[in-house]
Motif scaffolding. Structure first.
Motif, PDB file in Angstrom:
ATOM      1  N   VAL A  72       0.840  -1.207   0.000  1.00 18.54           N
ATOM      2  CA  VAL A  72       0.000   0.000   0.000  1.00 18.54           C
ATOM      3  C   VAL A  72       0.873   1.255   0.000  1.00 18.54           C
ATOM      4  O   VAL A  72       0.610   2.212  -0.745  1.00 18.54           O
ATOM      5  CB  VAL A  72      -0.955   0.004   1.212  1.00 18.54           C
ATOM      6  CG1 VAL A  72      -1.739   1.320   1.278  1.00 18.54           C
ATOM      7  CG2 VAL A  72      -1.930  -1.175   1.151  1.00 18.54           C
ATOM      8  N   ASP A  73       1.927   1.267   0.816  1.00 19.14           N
ATOM      9  CA  ASP A  73       2.832   2.421   0.868  1.00 19.14           C
ATOM     10  C   ASP A  73       3.484   2.685  -0.488  1.00 19.14           C
ATOM     11  O   ASP A  73       3.769   3.838  -0.841  1.00 19.14           O
ATOM     12  CB  ASP A  73       3.920   2.190   1.924  1.00 19.14           C
ATOM     13  CG  ASP A  73       3.550   2.797   3.277  1.00 19.14           C
ATOM     14  OD1 ASP A  73       2.715   3.720   3.297  1.00 19.14           O
ATOM     15  OD2 ASP A  73       4.074   2.337   4.303  1.00 19.14           O
ATOM     16  N   THR A  75       2.173   2.024  -3.427  1.00 20.15           N
ATOM     17  CA  THR A  75       1.188   2.229  -4.492  1.00 20.15           C
ATOM     18  C   THR A  75       1.160   3.693  -4.927  1.00 20.15           C
ATOM     19  O   THR A  75       1.091   4.598  -4.098  1.00 20.15           O
ATOM     20  CB  THR A  75      -0.225   1.812  -4.006  1.00 20.15           C
ATOM     21  OG1 THR A  75      -0.206   0.424  -3.657  1.00 20.15           O
ATOM     22  CG2 THR A  75      -1.259   2.049  -5.093  1.00 20.15           C
ATOM     23  N   LYS A  81      -2.891   6.226  -2.927  1.00 22.47           N
ATOM     24  CA  LYS A  81      -2.420   4.869  -2.656  1.00 22.47           C
ATOM     25  C   LYS A  81      -3.411   4.021  -1.872  1.00 22.47           C
ATOM     26  O   LYS A  81      -3.246   2.806  -1.777  1.00 22.47           O
ATOM     27  CB  LYS A  81      -1.082   4.916  -1.913  1.00 22.47           C
ATOM     28  CG  LYS A  81      -1.107   5.542  -0.532  1.00 22.47           C
ATOM     29  CD  LYS A  81       0.316   5.557   0.040  1.00 22.47           C
ATOM     30  CE  LYS A  81       0.359   6.149   1.433  1.00 22.47           C
ATOM     31  NZ  LYS A  81       1.726   6.184   1.989  1.00 22.47           N
ATOM     32  N   PHE A  82      -4.452   4.624  -1.330  1.00 26.25           N
ATOM     33  CA  PHE A  82      -5.387   3.877  -0.489  1.00 26.25           C
ATOM     34  C   PHE A  82      -6.650   3.421  -1.221  1.00 26.25           C
ATOM     35  O   PHE A  82      -7.132   2.308  -1.004  1.00 26.25           O
ATOM     36  CB  PHE A  82      -5.806   4.731   0.720  1.00 26.25           C
ATOM     37  CG  PHE A  82      -4.654   5.236   1.539  1.00 26.25           C
ATOM     38  CD1 PHE A  82      -3.883   4.369   2.303  1.00 26.25           C
ATOM     39  CD2 PHE A  82      -4.322   6.577   1.546  1.00 26.25           C
ATOM     40  CE1 PHE A  82      -2.827   4.825   3.060  1.00 26.25           C
ATOM     41  CE2 PHE A  82      -3.257   7.052   2.298  1.00 26.25           C
ATOM     42  CZ  PHE A  82      -2.501   6.169   3.054  1.00 26.25           C
ATOM     43  N   TRP A  85      -7.121  -0.066  -3.111  1.00 28.34           N
ATOM     44  CA  TRP A  85      -7.153  -1.231  -2.218  1.00 28.34           C
ATOM     45  C   TRP A  85      -8.426  -1.242  -1.377  1.00 28.34           C
ATOM     46  O   TRP A  85      -8.931  -2.323  -1.037  1.00 28.34           O
ATOM     47  CB  TRP A  85      -5.915  -1.219  -1.312  1.00 28.34           C
ATOM     48  CG  TRP A  85      -4.640  -1.348  -2.085  1.00 28.34           C
ATOM     49  CD1 TRP A  85      -3.650  -0.415  -2.200  1.00 28.34           C
ATOM     50  CD2 TRP A  85      -4.222  -2.471  -2.856  1.00 28.34           C
ATOM     51  NE1 TRP A  85      -2.640  -0.886  -2.992  1.00 28.34           N
ATOM     52  CE2 TRP A  85      -2.966  -2.148  -3.415  1.00 28.34           C
ATOM     53  CE3 TRP A  85      -4.786  -3.711  -3.139  1.00 28.34           C
ATOM     54  CZ2 TRP A  85      -2.263  -3.031  -4.235  1.00 28.34           C
ATOM     55  CZ3 TRP A  85      -4.098  -4.596  -3.960  1.00 28.34           C
ATOM     56  CH2 TRP A  85      -2.851  -4.248  -4.497  1.00 28.34           C
ATOM     57  N   PHE A 132      -6.060  -5.899   3.043  1.00 30.60           N
ATOM     58  CA  PHE A 132      -5.803  -4.735   2.190  1.00 30.60           C
ATOM     59  C   PHE A 132      -6.793  -3.611   2.509  1.00 30.60           C
ATOM     60  O   PHE A 132      -6.410  -2.439   2.601  1.00 30.60           O
ATOM     61  CB  PHE A 132      -5.904  -5.128   0.710  1.00 30.60           C
ATOM     62  CG  PHE A 132      -4.618  -5.615   0.121  1.00 30.60           C
ATOM     63  CD1 PHE A 132      -3.582  -4.736  -0.142  1.00 30.60           C
ATOM     64  CD2 PHE A 132      -4.435  -6.957  -0.172  1.00 30.60           C
ATOM     65  CE1 PHE A 132      -2.378  -5.170  -0.688  1.00 30.60           C
ATOM     66  CE2 PHE A 132      -3.236  -7.408  -0.719  1.00 30.60           C
ATOM     67  CZ  PHE A 132      -2.208  -6.523  -0.980  1.00 30.60           C
ATOM     68  N   LYS A 133      -8.058  -3.963   2.673  1.00 29.05           N
ATOM     69  CA  LYS A 133      -9.082  -2.957   2.982  1.00 29.05           C
ATOM     70  C   LYS A 133      -8.864  -2.374   4.369  1.00 29.05           C
ATOM     71  O   LYS A 133      -8.923  -1.152   4.567  1.00 29.05           O
ATOM     72  CB  LYS A 133     -10.463  -3.603   2.893  1.00 29.05           C
ATOM     73  CG  LYS A 133     -11.620  -2.686   3.282  1.00 29.05           C
ATOM     74  CD  LYS A 133     -12.944  -3.363   2.984  1.00 29.05           C
ATOM     75  CE  LYS A 133     -14.126  -2.524   3.479  1.00 29.05           C
ATOM     76  NZ  LYS A 133     -14.437  -2.801   4.892  1.00 29.05           N
ATOM     77  N   SER A 136      -5.678  -0.197   4.468  1.00 26.33           N
ATOM     78  CA  SER A 136      -5.885   1.031   3.696  1.00 26.33           C
ATOM     79  C   SER A 136      -6.771   2.013   4.438  1.00 26.33           C
ATOM     80  O   SER A 136      -6.485   3.213   4.483  1.00 26.33           O
ATOM     81  CB  SER A 136      -6.514   0.691   2.338  1.00 26.33           C
ATOM     82  OG  SER A 136      -5.662  -0.117   1.569  1.00 26.33           O
ATOM     83  N   SER A 139      -4.833   3.245   7.744  1.00 21.60           N
ATOM     84  CA  SER A 139      -3.575   3.952   7.489  1.00 21.60           C
ATOM     85  C   SER A 139      -3.804   5.245   6.726  1.00 21.60           C
ATOM     86  O   SER A 139      -2.869   6.015   6.495  1.00 21.60           O
ATOM     87  CB  SER A 139      -2.583   3.053   6.737  1.00 21.60           C
ATOM     88  OG  SER A 139      -3.079   2.663   5.476  1.00 21.60           O
ATOM     89  N   SER A 377       1.529   3.169   6.006  1.00 27.15           N
ATOM     90  CA  SER A 377       0.729   1.947   5.991  1.00 27.15           C
ATOM     91  C   SER A 377       1.407   0.806   6.735  1.00 27.15           C
ATOM     92  O   SER A 377       0.736  -0.019   7.355  1.00 27.15           O
ATOM     93  CB  SER A 377       0.421   1.534   4.545  1.00 27.15           C
ATOM     94  OG  SER A 377      -0.412   2.485   3.922  1.00 27.15           O
TER      95      SER A 377
END
Length: 477
Positions: A72-73, A75, A81-82, A85, A132-133, A136, A139, A377
């Motif tokens: 995630v970081d 992306t 980036k959040f 996801w 992932f959810k 995201s 974070s 993240s």
């Protein structure tokens, strides 16, 4: 973007997210022990097998959570980036939640091994995309603001939403199960069926995905000098970023002990109302009480933090929870006293959660100040990692408690032996009391990252980065 809109969007995202988490961590084990294998020739063995799989899968998967945080970081998209996801994780986890609340095409009845294999695959997919959810969503908090006061507001409204989501499930779970059981299975009264539980799971899945959509499109990442001071997170740096952040590690230990104890008791409360008191319908009152108190608790959090700081909220809240446990122990089958115990036990929970969340969030800048790199993240992945770790162990404890106490299938309160009741009380009361007291001791003794210290760190970082930027511009000139 309007701040009110962002607050509301983030709150609804948390609402759906915690409704999902409560369903998965608290009510899926109840579905397994109460309905899924009723009448099965090897029901105890199958419940034990599913329980073991839940624990093993989650223990293995949580090792990947920091890596998911790293993904995630790293992306970089036009939507930030959040959001990708949040949406992808929300869709897949919602679909797989509905699948596990079925017999998977009748395999649970006719082919034990194939059921367990397919269930394991589906649950792994669910857990990964849920991670992932989850990572995201939470974070995003340090990305929405670097100011502690603004973060507290975002954290407060998010906890407001998540409290309503989690406690709202308590209110609707049995009415929805009964409604869908009658609708699709033609039952009457308080009879539960697989179709009833699937209908309940489908409602929660839809709410969860709508929450993810709202959070994705209703919030905006903040851009500033501190957030721009990031590098691509390499795999070897993921665990280093966590391990070298001593405040994050101590908070992780304290919060794990707290969450483990809380989830055990919370997950076993429905069993208490069904198999000890004999009034499962009265369980909905727990949701009403905790939803109301949750709102009050969340609203009071900023005031309490300004009055006694996060340390006082965390440790003092646990002390109040212990009072609740003592009332539980004296209540017996008196519904009124049990509900009073619930009130004392639950009221401080949202504030304790927020105190832990704000400490983890502030440790992003602490880690950046201490180690020279910013990992949003990866750092915030620790909280959902701990929740899942606590949930995995708690699921195992819950199913073990149900089997050991004889609280499975269609058992009645009169079927529970004195020894079974004593074992059940050990699981629901005595073990959690010890765990949360240890959590308070660790937090009080080891957490030094106060609100004042965080403000000093942010000021120091801003001065340092501005000086570096000015020096770079001079060299360029």
């Amino acid at each position: 973007m309007n701040l009110f809109k962002q607050y509301a969007s983030y709150a609804f995202g948390a609402f759906g997210h915690d409704a999902f988490y409560a369903t998965l961590s608290t009510y899926f084990p109840i579905f397994v022990t109460s309905v899924l294998f009723t009448g099965h020739a090897n029901s105890a063995q199958m419940i034990g097998a599913v329980s073991a799989m839940l624990v093993v899968i989650r223990l293995v998967e949580i090792a990947f959570d920091p890596m998911i945080g790293g993904v995630v970081d790293n992306t970089r998209t036009r939507w930030g980036k959040f959001k990708p996801w949040l949406l992808g994780g929300g869709l897949v986890s919602s679909i797989t939640l509905m699948i596990i609340f079925t017999s998977i095409g009748g395999l649970a009845d006719h082919n034990d091994m194939l059921y367990l294999i397919i269930f394991g695959i589906v649950f792994v997919i669910l857990d990964i995309f849920y991670s992932f959810k989850d990572i995201s969503l939470w974070s995003m908090l340090p990305a929405l603001s670097v100011d502690s006061k603004t973060r507290t507001k975002f954290g407060t409204v998010a906890r407001f939403g998540s409290t309503l989501g989690a406690q709202g499930v308590i209110i609707v779970v049995m009415p929805l199960v009964y409604f869908f059981s009658q609708k699709f299975s033609g039952t009457t009264g308080q009879t539960q069926t697989r179709a009833g539980w699937l209908g309940f799971a489908a409602v929660i899945a839809i709410v969860s995905f709508l929450g993810a959509l709202t959070a994705a499109f209703g919030t905006k990442e903040q851009k500033n000098l501190i957030r721009e001071n990031t590098e691509k997170t390499r795999l070897r740096d993921v665990f280093k970023a966590i391990g070298e952040n001593d405040q994050l590690m101590w908070l992780a230990l304290s919060y794990f002990l707290f969450a483990f104890g809380y989830v055990i008791t919370n997950s076993l409360l429905l069993y208490y109302f069904r198999y000890v008191i004999g009034k499962p319908a009265a369980y909905s009152m727990v949701g009403v009480i905790t939803a109301i108190l949750g709102i009050i608790s969340v609203v009071l959090f900023p005031f309490m933090v300004s009055l006694i700081k996060r340390r006082g909220v965390y440790v003092g809240g646990i002390a109040l929870m212990v009072v609740g446990y003592l009332i539980f122990l004296l209540a017996g089958t008196n519904v009124t006293m049990v509900l009073v115990g619930v009130a004392f036990y639950f009221f401080p929970y949202p504030m304790i959660f927020l105190a832990a969340l704000m400490t983890i969030t502030d440790s992003v800048e602490y880690g950046q100040w201490k180690n020279g790199t910013r990992n949003e993240s990866v750092t915030l992945a620790v909280r959902p990692l701990i929740d899942k770790l606590a949930g995995a162990f708690a699921n195992g404890v819950v199913m073990l408690a149900a089997l050991q106490s004889g609280m499975t299938g269609n058992a009645k309160p009169s079927d529970i032996s004195a020894s079974g009741l004593l074992q059940f009380k050990m699981f629901i009361f005595y073990i959690p009391i010890i765990l949360i007291i240890l959590a308070a001791i660790v937090y009080f003794g080891k957490i030094k990252l106060s609100e004042k210290r965080h403000a000093e760190i942010v000021e120091d970082l801003e001065k340092k980065l501005e000086a570096e930027k000015a020096a770079g511009q001079k060299i360029g000139d």
